[in-house]
Scaffold this motif. Structure first.
Motif, PDB file in Angstrom:
ATOM      1  N   UNK A 166       0.831  -1.211   0.000  1.00 29.49           N
ATOM      2  CA  UNK A 166       0.000   0.000   0.000  1.00 29.49           C
ATOM      3  C   UNK A 166       0.865   1.261   0.000  1.00 29.49           C
ATOM      4  N   UNK A 167       1.906   1.266   0.819  1.00 22.76           N
ATOM      5  CA  UNK A 167       2.772   2.447   0.917  1.00 22.76           C
ATOM      6  C   UNK A 167       3.536   2.698  -0.377  1.00 22.76           C
ATOM      7  N   UNK A 168       4.072   1.653  -0.977  1.00 23.40           N
ATOM      8  CA  UNK A 168       4.885   1.825  -2.187  1.00 23.40           C
ATOM      9  C   UNK A 168       4.019   2.114  -3.409  1.00 23.40           C
ATOM     10  N   UNK A 169       2.869   1.468  -3.501  1.00 19.98           N
ATOM     11  CA  UNK A 169       1.981   1.740  -4.639  1.00 19.98           C
ATOM     12  C   UNK A 169       1.349   3.122  -4.536  1.00 19.98           C
ATOM     13  N   UNK A 170       1.258   3.677  -3.340  1.00 24.70           N
ATOM     14  CA  UNK A 170       0.760   5.051  -3.198  1.00 24.70           C
ATOM     15  C   UNK A 170       1.715   6.017  -3.886  1.00 24.70           C
ATOM     16  N   UNK A 171       2.996   5.673  -3.914  1.00 25.26           N
ATOM     17  CA  UNK A 171       3.996   6.516  -4.573  1.00 25.26           C
ATOM     18  C   UNK A 171       4.098   6.216  -6.066  1.00 25.26           C
ATOM     19  N   UNK A 172       3.890   4.940  -6.440  1.00 28.17           N
ATOM     20  CA  UNK A 172       3.950   4.525  -7.843  1.00 28.17           C
ATOM     21  C   UNK A 172       2.818   3.541  -8.121  1.00 28.17           C
ATOM     22  N   UNK A 173       1.651   4.016  -8.509  1.00 26.49           N
ATOM     23  CA  UNK A 173       0.471   3.154  -8.672  1.00 26.49           C
ATOM     24  C   UNK A 173       0.643   1.992  -9.657  1.00 26.49           C
ATOM     25  N   UNK A 174       1.498   2.125 -10.648  1.00 25.56           N
ATOM     26  CA  UNK A 174       1.675   1.066 -11.646  1.00 25.56           C
ATOM     27  C   UNK A 174       2.769   0.067 -11.274  1.00 25.56           C
ATOM     28  N   UNK A 175       3.319   0.191 -10.096  1.00 31.94           N
ATOM     29  CA  UNK A 175       4.409  -0.672  -9.651  1.00 31.94           C
ATOM     30  C   UNK A 175       3.995  -2.142  -9.660  1.00 31.94           C
ATOM     31  N   UNK A 176       4.848  -2.982 -10.256  1.00 35.31           N
ATOM     32  CA  UNK A 176       4.617  -4.430 -10.190  1.00 35.31           C
ATOM     33  C   UNK A 176       5.068  -4.893  -8.806  1.00 35.31           C
ATOM     34  N   UNK A 177       4.176  -5.592  -8.106  1.00 35.33           N
ATOM     35  CA  UNK A 177       4.449  -6.002  -6.730  1.00 35.33           C
ATOM     36  C   UNK A 177       4.145  -7.482  -6.586  1.00 35.33           C
ATOM     37  N   UNK A 178       5.068  -8.193  -5.958  1.00 35.88           N
ATOM     38  CA  UNK A 178       4.930  -9.625  -5.761  1.00 35.88           C
ATOM     39  C   UNK A 178       5.137  -9.951  -4.290  1.00 35.88           C
ATOM     40  N   UNK A 179       4.265 -10.797  -3.744  1.00 35.71           N
ATOM     41  CA  UNK A 179       4.402 -11.247  -2.365  1.00 35.71           C
ATOM     42  C   UNK A 179       4.876 -12.693  -2.335  1.00 35.71           C
ATOM     43  N   UNK A 180       5.784 -12.977  -1.400  1.00 34.89           N
ATOM     44  CA  UNK A 180       6.274 -14.333  -1.178  1.00 34.89           C
ATOM     45  C   UNK A 180       5.849 -14.788   0.205  1.00 34.89           C
ATOM     46  N   UNK A 181       5.391 -16.022   0.301  1.00 35.33           N
ATOM     47  CA  UNK A 181       5.061 -16.552   1.619  1.00 35.33           C
ATOM     48  C   UNK A 181       4.883 -18.057   1.554  1.00 35.33           C
ATOM     49  N   UNK A 182       5.174 -18.694   2.666  1.00 34.95           N
ATOM     50  CA  UNK A 182       4.876 -20.107   2.806  1.00 34.95           C
ATOM     51  C   UNK A 182       3.421 -20.320   3.180  1.00 34.95           C
ATOM     52  N   UNK A 183       2.747 -19.247   3.593  1.00 38.22           N
ATOM     53  CA  UNK A 183       1.343 -19.320   3.973  1.00 38.22           C
ATOM     54  C   UNK A 183       0.466 -19.211   2.732  1.00 38.22           C
ATOM     55  N   UNK A 184      -0.390 -20.175   2.546  1.00 40.50           N
ATOM     56  CA  UNK A 184      -1.279 -20.159   1.382  1.00 40.50           C
ATOM     57  C   UNK A 184      -2.747 -20.172   1.833  1.00 40.50           C
ATOM     58  N   UNK A 185      -3.021 -19.502   2.931  1.00 35.32           N
ATOM     59  CA  UNK A 185      -4.372 -19.366   3.450  1.00 35.32           C
ATOM     60  C   UNK A 185      -5.249 -18.679   2.411  1.00 35.32           C
ATOM     61  N   UNK A 186      -6.476 -19.133   2.280  1.00 34.31           N
ATOM     62  CA  UNK A 186      -7.389 -18.568   1.275  1.00 34.31           C
ATOM     63  C   UNK A 186      -7.608 -17.072   1.470  1.00 34.31           C
ATOM     64  N   UNK A 232      -4.534 -15.291   0.017  1.00 30.31           N
ATOM     65  CA  UNK A 232      -4.565 -15.363  -1.450  1.00 30.31           C
ATOM     66  C   UNK A 232      -5.648 -14.456  -2.020  1.00 30.31           C
ATOM     67  N   UNK A 233      -6.809 -14.418  -1.373  1.00 31.58           N
ATOM     68  CA  UNK A 233      -7.901 -13.555  -1.827  1.00 31.58           C
ATOM     69  C   UNK A 233      -7.550 -12.085  -1.721  1.00 31.58           C
ATOM     70  N   UNK A 234      -6.932 -11.702  -0.622  1.00 28.58           N
ATOM     71  CA  UNK A 234      -6.531 -10.303  -0.445  1.00 28.58           C
ATOM     72  C   UNK A 234      -5.504  -9.902  -1.493  1.00 28.58           C
ATOM     73  N   UNK A 235      -4.554 -10.796  -1.779  1.00 23.48           N
ATOM     74  CA  UNK A 235      -3.554 -10.508  -2.813  1.00 23.48           C
ATOM     75  C   UNK A 235      -4.228 -10.327  -4.172  1.00 23.48           C
ATOM     76  N   UNK A 236      -5.148 -11.195  -4.499  1.00 20.36           N
ATOM     77  CA  UNK A 236      -5.843 -11.099  -5.782  1.00 20.36           C
ATOM     78  C   UNK A 236      -6.655  -9.805  -5.882  1.00 20.36           C
ATOM     79  N   UNK A 237      -7.338  -9.434  -4.795  1.00 22.89           N
ATOM     80  CA  UNK A 237      -8.137  -8.190  -4.784  1.00 22.89           C
ATOM     81  C   UNK A 237      -7.276  -6.959  -5.042  1.00 22.89           C
ATOM     82  N   UNK A 238      -6.040  -6.989  -4.544  1.00 26.37           N
ATOM     83  CA  UNK A 238      -5.162  -5.828  -4.672  1.00 26.37           C
ATOM     84  C   UNK A 238      -4.229  -5.928  -5.882  1.00 26.37           C
TER      85      UNK A 238
END
Length: 110
Positions: A61-81, A84-90
């Protein structure tokens, strides 16, 4: 920009990306990432979901506020639905830390 608090994981991901021709700036904390982000321009950000001083969604949220078109990728061992849903929404690319995650990062960048 790679943000990963685990030093071995950070070094391994950086090495894989460097071998694929990517220039990598690595940070261990959200505070470090925010500081270097303001000092340079990055094509993409790859962040661990859980950092000692931040979480990947807040950092997104903080980085995209500065650059809205920024490609952002999250890494995690957690694959809770919910995660995953929050990542997809954003519109955040989520990569699970599994046995093939290094290849998934490279593929997502290309």
């Amino acid at each position: 920009l790679l943000i990963e608090d685990d030093e071995l994981m950070r070094d391994m991901i950086s090495m894989v990306l460097n071998l694929q021709g990517h220039d990598v700036c690595a940070a261990a904390t959200g505070a470090d990432a925010r500081a270097v982000f303001c000092a340079a321009t990055y094509d993409a950000v790859i962040s661990d979901l859980y950092l000692p001083d931040d979480d990947g969604f807040a950092l997104h949220d903080a980085l995209r506020a500065k650059r809205p078109q920024l490609r952002f990728m999250l890494l995690s061992g957690e694959t809770d639905a919910a995660v995953l849903g929050k990542a997809a929404e954003q519109n955040i690319r989520f990569v699970a830390k599994d046995e093939n995650f290094a290849q998934a990062i490279v593929a997502a960048l290309e």
